[in-house]
Design a protein around this motif. Sequence first.
Motif, PDB file in Angstrom:
ATOM      1  N   ILE A   3       0.904  -1.394   0.002  1.00  0.00           N
ATOM      2  CA  ILE A   3      -0.078   0.024   0.096  1.00  0.00           C
ATOM      3  C   ILE A   3       0.827   1.345   0.157  1.00  0.00           C
ATOM      4  N   ASP A   4       2.031   1.217   0.860  1.00  0.00           N
ATOM      5  CA  ASP A   4       2.788   2.332   0.887  1.00  0.00           C
ATOM      6  C   ASP A   4       3.338   2.664  -0.542  1.00  0.00           C
ATOM      7  N   ALA A   5       4.021   1.762  -1.204  1.00  0.00           N
ATOM      8  CA  ALA A   5       4.571   1.934  -2.478  1.00  0.00           C
ATOM      9  C   ALA A   5       3.499   2.554  -3.465  1.00  0.00           C
ATOM     10  N   LYS A   6       2.238   1.907  -3.517  1.00  0.00           N
ATOM     11  CA  LYS A   6       1.243   2.180  -4.241  1.00  0.00           C
ATOM     12  C   LYS A   6       0.964   3.916  -4.092  1.00  0.00           C
ATOM     13  N   ALA A   7       0.701   4.273  -2.796  1.00  0.00           N
ATOM     14  CA  ALA A   7       0.400   5.711  -2.390  1.00  0.00           C
ATOM     15  C   ALA A   7       1.517   6.578  -2.798  1.00  0.00           C
ATOM     16  N   MET A   9       3.815   6.036  -5.427  1.00  0.00           N
ATOM     17  CA  MET A   9       3.552   5.960  -6.873  1.00  0.00           C
ATOM     18  C   MET A   9       2.406   6.785  -7.317  1.00  0.00           C
ATOM     19  N   ALA A  10       1.265   6.955  -6.629  1.00  0.00           N
ATOM     20  CA  ALA A  10       0.259   7.853  -7.174  1.00  0.00           C
ATOM     21  C   ALA A  10       0.621   9.173  -7.002  1.00  0.00           C
ATOM     22  N   LEU A  11       1.233   9.630  -5.837  1.00  0.00           N
ATOM     23  CA  LEU A  11       1.741  10.909  -5.387  1.00  0.00           C
ATOM     24  C   LEU A  11       2.799  11.355  -6.660  1.00  0.00           C
ATOM     25  N   VAL A  12       3.862  10.514  -6.854  1.00  0.00           N
ATOM     26  CA  VAL A  12       4.663  10.970  -7.913  1.00  0.00           C
ATOM     27  C   VAL A  12       3.807  11.057  -9.034  1.00  0.00           C
ATOM     28  N   ILE A  13       3.317  10.195  -9.507  1.00  0.00           N
ATOM     29  CA  ILE A  13       2.569  10.341 -10.903  1.00  0.00           C
ATOM     30  C   ILE A  13       1.729  11.646 -10.749  1.00  0.00           C
ATOM     31  N   THR A  14       1.044  11.862  -9.832  1.00  0.00           N
ATOM     32  CA  THR A  14       0.054  13.175  -9.531  1.00  0.00           C
ATOM     33  C   THR A  14       1.282  14.415  -9.742  1.00  0.00           C
ATOM     34  N   PHE A  15       2.284  14.479  -9.041  1.00  0.00           N
ATOM     35  CA  PHE A  15       3.158  15.371  -9.017  1.00  0.00           C
ATOM     36  C   PHE A  15       3.939  15.669 -10.356  1.00  0.00           C
ATOM     37  N   VAL A  16       4.099  14.870 -11.101  1.00  0.00           N
ATOM     38  CA  VAL A  16       4.821  14.898 -12.496  1.00  0.00           C
ATOM     39  C   VAL A  16       3.588  15.385 -13.310  1.00  0.00           C
ATOM     40  N   THR A  17       2.460  14.917 -13.488  1.00  0.00           N
ATOM     41  CA  THR A  17       1.308  15.419 -14.274  1.00  0.00           C
ATOM     42  C   THR A  17       1.052  16.798 -13.873  1.00  0.00           C
TER      43      THR A  17
END
Length: 142
Positions: A3-7, A9-17
């Motif tokens: 779960i921590d890794a998924k969260a 990853m979601a934050l990184v993707i949101t940040f990059v977007t």
Amino acid sequence: MRIDAKARMALVITFVTGIAVGVFGAAEFFRPRGPESERARASGELPRFVSEMEKYLQPRDSAQRAALRPLLMSTDSLNRETTQRAQETMRDGLKQLRERAAPVLDATQLQRLDRFIADKALERRPPSPAFGEPRGGPGTRP
């Protein structure tokens, strides 16, 4: 995947977007929007207003496009003339402000006002996009 890794990853993707959207938005905001260059006119390119309105209206066929084009070209010309007159009026208003405010301002303030007026007089903003459309152009509003 945990779960921590998924969260993360979601934050990184949101940040990059977010960064990508910000960069493209800033690029669009700062893109020069001067009148068509001489090269564009010489090559026969349409004014931006005309091409954007044709995209927006999506003429059915070449006959409808041919009938609309003179109307769009005359509207583009009228818009440019109106904008130019408005800019001249605003520059004249700033010059009158300088004359009327000169007795009230000290030397430093007068220099700042002169700089402001010079910057605005040299600034050549093109007409805004068609009919107050957002900078993205026609069709970007819901």
